[in-house]
Scaffold this motif. Structure first.
Motif, short mmCIF file in Angstrom:
data_model
loop_
_atom_site.label_atom_id
_atom_site.label_comp_id
_atom_site.label_asym_id
_atom_site.label_seq_id
_atom_site.Cartn_x
_atom_site.Cartn_y
_atom_site.Cartn_z
N GLN A 9 0.87 -1.29 0.07
CA GLN A 9 -0.09 -0.03 -0.04
C GLN A 9 0.76 1.37 0.12
OE1 GLN A 9 -2.02 -1.02 3.52
NE2 GLN A 9 -4.02 -1.18 2.41
N LYS A 10 1.94 1.27 1.01
CA LYS A 10 2.69 2.41 0.78
C LYS A 10 3.52 2.56 -0.55
CE LYS A 10 3.81 1.74 5.69
NZ LYS A 10 4.95 1.26 6.55
N ALA A 11 3.91 1.70 -1.17
CA ALA A 11 4.59 1.63 -2.42
C ALA A 11 3.52 2.27 -3.52
CB ALA A 11 5.20 0.40 -2.93
N PHE A 12 2.18 1.68 -3.67
CA PHE A 12 1.40 2.20 -4.36
C PHE A 12 1.01 3.63 -4.22
CE2 PHE A 12 0.01 -2.50 -5.53
CZ PHE A 12 0.55 -2.51 -6.84
N GLY A 13 0.96 3.92 -2.80
CA GLY A 13 0.67 5.31 -2.51
C GLY A 13 1.62 6.41 -2.95
N LEU A 14 2.99 5.91 -2.97
CA LEU A 14 3.99 6.72 -3.47
C LEU A 14 3.89 6.90 -5.13
CD1 LEU A 14 6.66 8.52 -3.06
CD2 LEU A 14 7.78 6.35 -3.13
N ILE A 15 3.58 5.60 -5.52
CA ILE A 15 3.70 5.74 -7.10
C ILE A 15 2.34 6.62 -7.57
CG2 ILE A 15 2.81 4.24 -9.16
CD1 ILE A 15 4.62 2.04 -7.58
N GLY A 16 1.13 6.47 -6.87
CA GLY A 16 0.13 7.12 -7.19
C GLY A 16 0.31 8.77 -7.15
N LEU A 17 1.05 9.04 -5.97
CA LEU A 17 1.12 10.61 -5.74
C LEU A 17 2.05 10.96 -6.96
CD1 LEU A 17 0.79 10.55 -1.89
CD2 LEU A 17 -0.45 11.79 -3.31
N LEU A 18 3.07 10.27 -7.21
CA LEU A 18 4.08 10.81 -8.24
C LEU A 18 3.33 10.71 -9.59
CD1 LEU A 18 7.28 8.38 -7.34
CD2 LEU A 18 7.16 10.90 -7.40
N LEU A 19 2.54 9.98 -9.86
CA LEU A 19 1.66 10.06 -11.40
C LEU A 19 0.67 11.33 -11.15
CD1 LEU A 19 1.03 6.31 -11.72
CD2 LEU A 19 2.53 7.81 -13.22
N GLY A 58 11.10 19.02 -12.59
CA GLY A 58 11.17 17.35 -12.35
C GLY A 58 11.62 17.37 -10.93
N LEU A 59 12.50 17.79 -10.58
CA LEU A 59 13.11 17.66 -9.13
C LEU A 59 11.87 18.25 -8.14
CD1 LEU A 59 15.09 17.05 -6.81
CD2 LEU A 59 15.90 19.41 -7.12
N LEU A 60 11.29 19.57 -8.43
CA LEU A 60 10.42 19.91 -7.56
C LEU A 60 9.06 18.97 -7.47
CD1 LEU A 60 10.59 23.84 -8.38
CD2 LEU A 60 11.25 22.72 -6.17
N TYR A 61 8.72 18.47 -8.55
CA TYR A 61 7.34 17.68 -8.56
C TYR A 61 7.83 16.58 -7.68
CZ TYR A 61 4.94 20.61 -11.96
OH TYR A 61 4.45 21.70 -12.63
N THR A 62 9.04 15.97 -7.90
CA THR A 62 9.48 14.73 -7.15
C THR A 62 9.11 14.86 -5.71
OG1 THR A 62 10.83 13.75 -8.84
CG2 THR A 62 11.24 12.79 -6.73
N LEU A 63 9.81 16.17 -5.20
CA LEU A 63 9.96 16.53 -3.84
C LEU A 63 8.45 16.65 -3.27
CD1 LEU A 63 12.84 18.99 -3.66
CD2 LEU A 63 12.82 16.72 -2.85
N MET A 64 7.51 17.36 -4.12
CA MET A 64 6.30 17.56 -3.86
C MET A 64 5.42 16.27 -3.42
SD MET A 64 5.55 20.55 -6.53
CE MET A 64 3.63 20.30 -6.70
N ALA A 65 5.62 15.27 -4.41
CA ALA A 65 5.04 14.04 -4.20
C ALA A 65 5.49 13.27 -3.00
CB ALA A 65 5.22 13.10 -5.56
N VAL A 66 6.71 13.39 -2.82
CA VAL A 66 7.10 12.70 -1.60
C VAL A 66 6.88 13.49 -0.26
CG1 VAL A 66 9.49 12.02 -0.33
CG2 VAL A 66 9.21 11.89 -2.78
N ALA A 67 6.66 14.42 -0.41
CA ALA A 67 6.21 15.26 0.89
C ALA A 67 4.51 14.84 1.09
CB ALA A 67 6.40 16.74 0.66
N ALA A 68 3.89 14.83 0.16
CA ALA A 68 2.38 14.46 0.04
C ALA A 68 2.28 13.10 0.41
CB ALA A 68 1.74 14.62 -1.17
N TRP A 69 3.21 12.02 0.18
CA TRP A 69 3.29 10.72 0.72
C TRP A 69 3.43 10.49 1.91
CZ3 TRP A 69 7.65 7.57 1.43
CH2 TRP A 69 7.43 6.04 1.44
#
Length: 158
Positions: A9-19, A58-69
């Motif tokens: 679930q954690k992995a799918f959550g991260l992938i979902g938020l990145l997408l 690209g870097l900022l979107y990655t940081l944003m998604a990780v923060a949300a995760w």
């Protein structure tokens, strides 16, 4: 109370938020970022070259998604994520307003609203998990710079 989630679930959550996070700028891929109109605008001497924007975003979107995760991992409700999704929408809206509609003035209003929502999101994230808040600091700084750039282009071309 921190919800119990499996590693899957954690992995799918991260992938979902990145997408989801990278979907916001995907709207902009169909809008030409350069062209006669943009090239004809007066820009300040401190305007970065076009090649800078892709890697930075690209870097900022990655940081944003990780923060949300990180916030999603700690919360059983999505309320702290609401401003995150609002700022994603504003982020997606800015590019077509600026580049497609050629409305530098309206884009300035959008980016100011975006800046406010980034700040709200960052503060909410800090209240849930400090690391998530800190991951939003570069984004707030970059959008502060982008707001100043948008304002300056508007002033130079009014």
């Amino acid at each position: 109370m921190t919800p119990s989630r499996s590693n899957r679930q954690k992995a799918f959550g991260l992938i979902g938020l990145l997408l989801l996070t990278f979907a916001a700028p995907a709207v902009s891929t169909f809008i030409p970022m350069t062209g006669e109109w943009y090239d004809s605008l007066q820009k300040p001497s401190w305007n970065p070259p076009s090649w800078v924007f892709g890697p930075v975003w690209g870097l900022l979107y990655t940081l944003m998604a990780v923060a949300a995760w990180l916030v999603w991992l700690r919360t059983s409700v999505t309320r702290p994520l609401v401003p995150y999704f609002v700022q994603l929408v504003l982020n997606a809206v800015w590019t077509p307003v600026f580049f497609a509609a050629h409305r530098v003035d309206l884009a300035l209003g959008v980016i100011v609203a975006l800046w406010i929502m980034i700040l709200v999101t960052m503060l909410r994230f800090f209240s849930v998990r400090a690391a998530a808040g800190w991951l939003f600091v570069p984004y707030l700084l970059w959008v502060s710079f982008a707001t100043a750039l948008n304002f300056t282009i508007w002033r130079l071309n009014s």
